[in-house]
Design a protein around this motif. Structure first.
Motif, PDB file in Angstrom:
ATOM      1  N   VAL A   7       0.849  -1.188   0.000  1.00  0.00           N
ATOM      2  CA  VAL A   7       0.000   0.000   0.000  1.00  0.00           C
ATOM      3  C   VAL A   7       0.884   1.236   0.000  1.00  0.00           C
ATOM      4  N   LYS A   8       0.266   2.372  -0.319  1.00  0.00           N
ATOM      5  CA  LYS A   8       0.973   3.653  -0.244  1.00  0.00           C
ATOM      6  C   LYS A   8       0.022   4.668   0.372  1.00  0.00           C
ATOM      7  N   ARG A   9       0.594   5.708   0.950  1.00  0.00           N
ATOM      8  CA  ARG A   9      -0.236   6.758   1.538  1.00  0.00           C
ATOM      9  C   ARG A   9      -0.930   7.542   0.428  1.00  0.00           C
ATOM     10  N   LYS A  10      -2.175   7.890   0.662  1.00  0.00           N
ATOM     11  CA  LYS A  10      -2.902   8.712  -0.303  1.00  0.00           C
ATOM     12  C   LYS A  10      -2.292  10.106  -0.379  1.00  0.00           C
ATOM     13  N   LYS A  11      -1.877  10.643   0.773  1.00  0.00           N
ATOM     14  CA  LYS A  11      -1.212  11.950   0.846  1.00  0.00           C
ATOM     15  C   LYS A  11       0.071  11.765   1.652  1.00  0.00           C
ATOM     16  N   PRO A  12       1.154  11.347   0.997  1.00  0.00           N
ATOM     17  CA  PRO A  12       2.386  11.040   1.737  1.00  0.00           C
ATOM     18  C   PRO A  12       3.031  12.271   2.368  1.00  0.00           C
ATOM     19  N   PHE A  13       3.688  12.022   3.484  1.00  0.00           N
ATOM     20  CA  PHE A  13       4.520  13.058   4.071  1.00  0.00           C
ATOM     21  C   PHE A  13       5.687  13.306   3.116  1.00  0.00           C
ATOM     22  N   PRO A  14       6.248  14.514   3.073  1.00  0.00           N
ATOM     23  CA  PRO A  14       7.325  14.803   2.114  1.00  0.00           C
ATOM     24  C   PRO A  14       8.485  13.807   2.176  1.00  0.00           C
ATOM     25  N   GLU A  15       8.873  13.394   3.362  1.00  0.00           N
ATOM     26  CA  GLU A  15      10.000  12.465   3.477  1.00  0.00           C
ATOM     27  C   GLU A  15       9.621  11.027   3.115  1.00  0.00           C
ATOM     28  N   GLU A  16       8.337  10.759   2.892  1.00  0.00           N
ATOM     29  CA  GLU A  16       7.896   9.408   2.543  1.00  0.00           C
ATOM     30  C   GLU A  16       7.458   9.293   1.090  1.00  0.00           C
ATOM     31  N   LYS A  17       7.752  10.293   0.290  1.00  0.00           N
ATOM     32  CA  LYS A  17       7.326  10.253  -1.103  1.00  0.00           C
ATOM     33  C   LYS A  17       7.874   8.997  -1.790  1.00  0.00           C
ATOM     34  N   ASP A  18       7.009   8.322  -2.511  1.00  0.00           N
ATOM     35  CA  ASP A  18       7.348   7.116  -3.268  1.00  0.00           C
ATOM     36  C   ASP A  18       7.692   5.916  -2.387  1.00  0.00           C
ATOM     37  N   GLN A  19       7.399   5.957  -1.104  1.00  0.00           N
ATOM     38  CA  GLN A  19       7.663   4.804  -0.248  1.00  0.00           C
ATOM     39  C   GLN A  19       6.431   3.924  -0.150  1.00  0.00           C
ATOM     40  N   LEU A  20       6.667   2.625  -0.114  1.00  0.00           N
ATOM     41  CA  LEU A  20       5.585   1.655  -0.024  1.00  0.00           C
ATOM     42  C   LEU A  20       5.558   1.032   1.365  1.00  0.00           C
ATOM     43  N   TRP A  21       4.388   0.552   1.744  1.00  0.00           N
ATOM     44  CA  TRP A  21       4.170  -0.095   3.030  1.00  0.00           C
ATOM     45  C   TRP A  21       3.614  -1.494   2.776  1.00  0.00           C
ATOM     46  N   LEU A  22       3.988  -2.431   3.614  1.00  0.00           N
ATOM     47  CA  LEU A  22       3.530  -3.810   3.520  1.00  0.00           C
ATOM     48  C   LEU A  22       2.600  -4.093   4.693  1.00  0.00           C
TER      49      LEU A  22
END
Length: 66
Positions: A7-22
């Motif tokens: 999954v990914k955040r719908k509105k990511p924090f700037p430091e989490e841009k393009d990061q995925l979560w399991l």
């Protein structure tokens, strides 16, 4: 969504841009008054883990289509 989904955040924090979560675990909680789920996720970039109540999780994350 289920355990093992990315999954990914719908509105990511700037430091989490393009990061995925399991999604690592989904825990059903049943007590006398409430029934809800906790959803556990792990950031695949830095292994940071977090726990969300399901309605917050579904508002904040979306499944990554493969």
């Amino acid at each position: 969504m289920e355990v093992g989904d990315l999954v990914k955040r719908k509105k990511p924090f700037p430091e989490e841009k393009d990061q995925l979560w399991l999604i690592t675990n989904i825990e059903d909680i049943e007590d006398s008054a409430f029934q809800f789920k906790f959803i556990y996720v792990m950031n695949t970039y830095n292994n940071y883990t977090s726990k969300f109540i399901s309605h917050i999780f579904y508002e904040s994350f979306e499944k990554v289509e493969e």
